[in-house]
Design an enzyme around this catalytic site. Structure first.
Site, PDB file in Angstrom:
ATOM      1  N   ALA A 271       3.684  55.446 -85.172  1.00  0.00           N
ATOM      2  CA  ALA A 271       3.142  54.386 -84.321  1.00  0.00           C
ATOM      3  C   ALA A 271       1.894  53.808 -84.959  1.00  0.00           C
ATOM      4  O   ALA A 271       1.204  54.463 -85.739  1.00  0.00           O
ATOM      5  CB  ALA A 271       2.820  54.919 -82.926  1.00  0.00           C
ATOM      6  N   SER A 272       1.624  52.557 -84.619  1.00  0.00           N
ATOM      7  CA  SER A 272       0.366  51.907 -84.985  1.00  0.00           C
ATOM      8  C   SER A 272      -0.313  51.491 -83.689  1.00  0.00           C
ATOM      9  O   SER A 272       0.283  50.787 -82.878  1.00  0.00           O
ATOM     10  CB  SER A 272       0.624  50.682 -85.867  1.00  0.00           C
ATOM     11  OG  SER A 272       1.237  51.050 -87.085  1.00  0.00           O
ATOM     12  N   SER A 273      -1.543  51.945 -83.518  1.00  0.00           N
ATOM     13  CA  SER A 273      -2.277  51.651 -82.293  1.00  0.00           C
ATOM     14  C   SER A 273      -3.667  51.154 -82.671  1.00  0.00           C
ATOM     15  O   SER A 273      -4.268  51.640 -83.629  1.00  0.00           O
ATOM     16  CB  SER A 273      -2.368  52.907 -81.419  1.00  0.00           C
ATOM     17  OG  SER A 273      -2.988  52.622 -80.189  1.00  0.00           O
TER      18      SER A 273
END
Length: 778
Positions: A271-273
Site C-alpha cells: 500500500a501507499s499512504s
C-alpha cells in the site's frame, strides 16, 4: 431477540414503528420480500423480514456496490453490518475462518491438510481468545450483535449458499463473536512475512552453492549483503544443514507456505499512504489518502475474479457516523473517516517472527528438545482433522520454548531436527479496543494516544484532522541478541535468543512535520543502527521515492491519490542511469557494444544513449514506460535463471513470491552488486546483460506492455476542504457472490471516485431514495 443491556441506542416510540410499517407498504415499487430457492443474492430494494433485528435498518448501494447502512439505534447498525458483510463476502469470511482454524480440508479435501496442520500448529485461536478476553464487555457485546447479523443471513441463505460452498455440500457453522477476533488475529499474523522468508533461506541454503545465498536475499539498495548473518547458517555442520529429514521437511514446509499465500487473502497487502498538512495543500486543508495494491497474478492464482481484501462500508446511526475499509468478518473500520478524524493503516513490513532449528529426540515415549544444555520435554496437544471424502485423523502437535514445531521427526525416527516458530505476542493486549476507540476519536491529538495500545498489529498508522497530521508505528517487536532474524538460528544457542520486546517509546513517530507531509509505502522506515529493529524485509523503495518526489512539490492536490503509485517511475530510471554511468560501467558498456556485430553496434549504442537521455525529472511517456516495463520484465525472467531452474518447483515459486513482497534480488542486481557471484559465474558480464536487454526490450512491439508488479486495488481519499470529504474507488467487485450485481464492477466504475457522506444532509443526494429495508421477523 432480546436487546443487549448497556448498548447505546435510543428508544423509539411504538407509534413510530407502526407508522414506519404502514408507510413501507405504500412506497412506490417497494414490496415485502421472502427468500425462496430462486433468491441467491440480496435485492437492492423492498422489505426483508429478518430474525434478530430490533426495530429496522436500511441498506443502499452506489454503482460500485459500496453499501450505506442506516439504523435508528446502535444495535441494529451493528446487526446490519454483519448482515451486509455476509451478503457481500460470505465465501471470503468462511474460507478465512476455516484457514485460521486449520479446517480447510473439511471443505477442499486432503490437498489442504498440510495447510491445516500448519495453522493448527501456529494456533491462532489461543491469541484470539486472549484478544477477545481483554476487550471490554461493551465491545464484546458489539461483536456478539454483529455475529447475530451474520447468522441471520446464513440462516436465510442456508439453501442458497455460494457455488463453491454448495457444490461441496458444505454446511458452515454459525458465526461466533470470537470468530471475529480470530480473523483479526489472522490479519495480524499475516502482516509479518518473515516466516516464509526464513524457511526460503534455509531451503536455498540446502539446495544452492553457499556463496549464492546472501545475494538472493538483499535488505535494501544501500545496505551491504548480509554475509555475516548468512554465515551463521551456512557454517552449521553438514549433518544438520543437509540432514535428509530436515531437508525434506523444509521443502514440504516451503510448499505449504506457498499454498498458504495462495489462499490467505489477508496477507500483508502492499500500500501507499500519505497525508498532507493544510499549509502544504492546494485548498489549505489536510489531505489523507490510501492506495492499496494488488500483486500481479502468479502461476497458482485463482483465475476467477477476486474482490479486494477490504470491503467498503458507510455506517449511519445517531451514535456513529463513519465510513471506510473493513475486513469482512470483523466489525471494525481499519481505515476510514468519522467526520472529524481520518486514518489509514498499512503494512510496516514487520519482522516479528523467527524460525529456530530445534534438536529433537524421542525418549521414554515422549518428544524432547535440547535447550540450555539439557533435554526438555516438548509440550503436546492432540488435534483431530476432518477431511472431505476421507476418514478423520488424529495427530499430536508439539511446542518448544520458542513456539510451535512446524516440522517434527519423521515416523520411526528417534532423533533429528525440526523447525519451531517464535512470534511476538502479548498476554494483556487491548488492540481490539484501541481500534474501536480510534474509530470514535475526534482529533489527531487523542488518536495518537489511542494507537499506542495497538500492540497486536504491526502497522503504519497515518492520522489527519482538519488542521493536523501525524504518523505512528504500532505493534510489538522483539529485541534480538546477536541476530537480525534474517535466517534461521539454532534453538540451543542462547546467544541468539530474544531479550524481551522493544520499548514503545522507540517506535517511529512524527506529527506536523516542517516538510508538510508524511508517507508510508512499505519502505525502510529506520536507518541501520537505529535503537530497535522493525524489519529487514522492506519492499522495493521506488514507490516511496516516487511518492516523496510528488509530495515535495508544494502545494499538493487531492488528485495525487488517483495516480497509480504502483507504476515504476522516475526514481527507478534515475537509479539505472546512475548505475550505467558509475565506476567502470561506462567502459564495460563500451566493450560490450563493440563485441556486437557491425549491424548491431549502431542500434545498441543508440539504445544506450536513448535510455541515458530519458528525462527522469518529468513523468515518463507511454513509450518510455513501456520500454522500462519490458526491460524490467526481461531482467527478472533472465537473472538467476541458470541457478534457479535446477531447484524444485516449489522453491522457485517461493522465491518469486518473496520477490513480489520484499526488496527483490533481481532489482538489487540491476542497480548494483557488480561483485556478485551471479555475474562472475554468468556466461555474459553485467554490461553484456544490460546491452542485450536494453536493445531487445526497445525493439519489442511497443503495443505489448507487461503487467506491472502491482496495481491499484482500492483508493481512499479524505479531503477536508470538500463538503463530502471522503471519496472511495475500487478496481474489483464489492461482492464475492457470483450472483450479485456487484460481483464485477460495471463498465466505467473501476477507479472512479464515489463520495461516501458521513453527514445526514448529503445521504439522499449521493445514494438516492432506493433502499432495502430490514424489519423484524413476525
Amino acid at each position: 431477540m432480546r436487546l443487549l443491556s448497556g448498548l447505546p441506542f435510543p428508544s423509539v416510540p411504538a407509534m413510530c414503528a407502526a407508522l414506519l410499517l404502514s408507510t413501507l407498504g405504500s412506497l412506490s415499487g417497494c414490496q415485502l420480500l421472502e427468500f425462496g430457492t430462486a433468491k441467491k443474492a440480496l435485492p437492492e430494494s423492498g422489505v426483508l423480514r429478518v430474525q434478530g433485528i430490533a426495530q429496522s435498518s436500511h441498506i443502499a448501494k452506489n454503482a460500485a456496490g459500496m453499501p450505506l447502512l442506516e439504523a435508528a439505534n446502535f444495535h441494529d447498525l451493528l446487526f446490519t453490518l454483519g448482515y451486509s458483510h455476509a451478503s457481500d463476502r460470505l465465501s471470503q469470511m468462511l474460507q478465512l475462518r476455516l484457514l485460521a482454524q486449520g479446517r480447510l480440508a473439511e471443505l477442499h479435501g486432503p490437498e489442504m491438510l498440510n495447510v491445516d496442520r500448519l495453522m493448527r500448529s501456529i494456533h491462532l485461536q489461543a491469541e484470539a481468545q486472549d484478544l477477545y478476553k481483554n476487550a471490554p464487555e461493551n465491545l464484546q457485546s458489539y461483536f456478539e450483535i454483529y455475529a447475530r447479523g451474520i447468522n441471520a443471513y446464513l440462516y436465510q441463505m442456508r439453501d442458497n449458499l455460494p457455488p463453491e460452498l454448495a457444490q461441496a455440500n458444505y454446511k458452515p457453522d454459525y458465526w461466533k463473536a470470537e470468530d471475529s477476533a480470530l480473523l483479526f488475529s489472522l490479519f495480524s499474523f499475516s502482516q509479518s512475512g518473515n516466516l516464509s522468508e526464513e524457511v526460503l533461506a534455509l531451503a536455498l541454503a540446502q539446495h544452492l552453492d553457499s556463496k549464492h545465498l546472501p545475494w538472493l536475499l538483499p535488505v535494501y539498495p544501500d545496505e551491504p549483503v548480509a554475509h555475516n548473518d548468512a554465515e551463521k547458517l551456512l557454517t552449521l555442520p553438514q549433518s544438520i544443514l543437509q540432514n535428509s529429514a530436515l531437508r525434506a521437511n523444509t521443502l514440504q514446509l516451503t510448499e505449504t507456505l506457498n499454498q498458504l499465500a495462495a489462499v490467505n487473502s489477508l496477507q500483508a497487502p502492499l500500500a501507499s499512504s500519505w497525508t498532507v498538512s493544510p499549509q502544504h495543500s492546494v485548498n489549505r486543508r489536510s489531505l489523507l489518502a490510501l492506495n492499496t495494491l494488488r500483486a500481479a497474478p502468479t502461476a497458482v492464482s485463482n483465475t476467477k475474479p477476486q474482490p479486494s481484501l477490504y470491503s467498503w462500508v458507510n455506517l449511519h446511526s445517531p451514535q456513529l457516523q463513519a465510513a471506510g475499509l473493513t475486513i469482512p468478518g470483523v466489525p471494525l473500520v481499519m481505515s476510514g473517516f468519522n467526520g472529524k478524524l481520518a486514518y489509514s493503516i498499512s503494512a510496516v513490513m514487520a519482522d516479528t517472527q523467527d524460525v529456530f532449528i530445534e534438536k529433537l529426540r524421542q525418549h521414554n515415549g515422549r518428544l524432547e528438545y535440547f535447550s540450555e544444555n539439557t533435554w526438555q520435554p516438548a509440550q503436546q496437544r492432540m488435534e483431530t482433522f476432518f477431511i472431505r471424502g476421507q476418514r478423520p485423523i488424529r495427530e499430536t502437535l508439539y511446542r518448544t520454548a520458542h513456539g510451535p514445531l512446524l516440522t517434527a521427526l519423521p515416523a520411526h525416527s528417534n532423533s533429528g531436527y525440526g523447525l519451531a516458530l517464535q512470534q511476538a505476542r502479548s498476554s494483556d493486549d487491548r488492540s481490539l479496543n484501541a481500534l474501536w476507540q480510534l474509530l470514535r476519536s475526534k482529533s489527531v491529538e487523542s488518536a495518537t494516544e489511542i494507537v499506542q495500545d495497538l500492540r497486536a498489529l504491526p502497522a503504519n498508522v497515518l492520522l489527519a484532522d482538519a488542521q493536523h497530521i501525524a504518523w505512528q508505528v504500532t505493534g510489538t517487536y522483539p529485541n534480538r541478541r546477536n541476530s537480525r532474524g534474517l535466517f534461521p538460528s539454532v534453538g540451543w544457542d542462547a546467544n541468539v535468543a530474544w531479550e524481551g520486546y522493544a520499548d514503545p517509546m522507540l517506535y517511529p513517530y512524527d506529527q506536523d512535520p516542517q516538510q508538510g507531509w508524511l508517507s508510508a509505502a512499505n519502505q525502510r522506515l529506520t536507518q541501520p543502527g537505529y535503537g530497535m529493529q522493525l524489519s529487514s524485509s522492506w519492499a522495493s523503495p521506488e514507490r516511496a521515492e516516487n511518492l516523496a518526489q510528488q509530495l515535495a512539490k508544494k502545494p499538493v492536490a487531492a488528485s495525487l491519490a488517483l495516480q497509480n503509485t504502483a507504476q515504476q517511475g522516475s526514481w527507478l530510471v534515475t537509479q539505472l542511469q546512475q548505475m550505467l554511468s558509475a565506476g567502470g560501467m561506462p567502459e564495460a558498456l563500451k566493450i560490450a557494444v563493440q563485441k556486437r556485430s557491425s549491424e548491431q553496434r549502431a542500434t545498441a549504442g543508440q539504445a544506450l544513449q536513448s535510455f541515458a537521455a530519458i528525462n527522469a525529472q518529468q513523468p515518463l511517456s507511454k513509450e518510455h514506460t513501456a520500454w522500462l516495463e519490458r526491460f524490467l520484465a526481461q531482467a527478472q525472467a533472465q537473472l538467476f535463471k541458470q541457478e534457479l531452474q535446477t531447484l524444485p518447483t516449489s522453491l522457485q515459486h517461493a522465491f518469486t513470491l518473496h520477490n513480489q513482497h520484499s526488496y527483490s534480488a533481481w532489482l538489487d542486481h540491476l542497480l548494483g552488486r557488480e561483485d556478485s557471484p551471479f555475474w562472475q559465474s554468468s556466461a555474459a558480464s553485467k554490461a553484456d546483460f544490460l546491452i542485450d536487454n536494453l536493445l531487445s526490450s526497445r525493439q519489442a512491439n511497443t503495443a505489448v506492455i507487461t503487467e506491472s508488479p502491482a496495481s491499484n486495488s482500492q483508493i481512499m481519499l479524505i479531503d477536508f476542504s470538500r463538503q463530502i470529504p471522503l471519496s472511495a474507488a475500487s478496481f474489483a467487485g464489492q461482492s464475492d457472490n457470483p450472483y450479485s450485481p456487484h460481483y464485477q464492477l460495471q463498465a466505467g466504475s473501476a477507479g472512479k471516485l464515489y463520495p461516501l457522506p458521513v453527514s445526514y444532509k448529503d445521504i439522499n443526494t449521493v445514494y438516492g431514495k432506493q433502499r432495502l429495508t430490514l424489519l423484524p421477523a413476525r
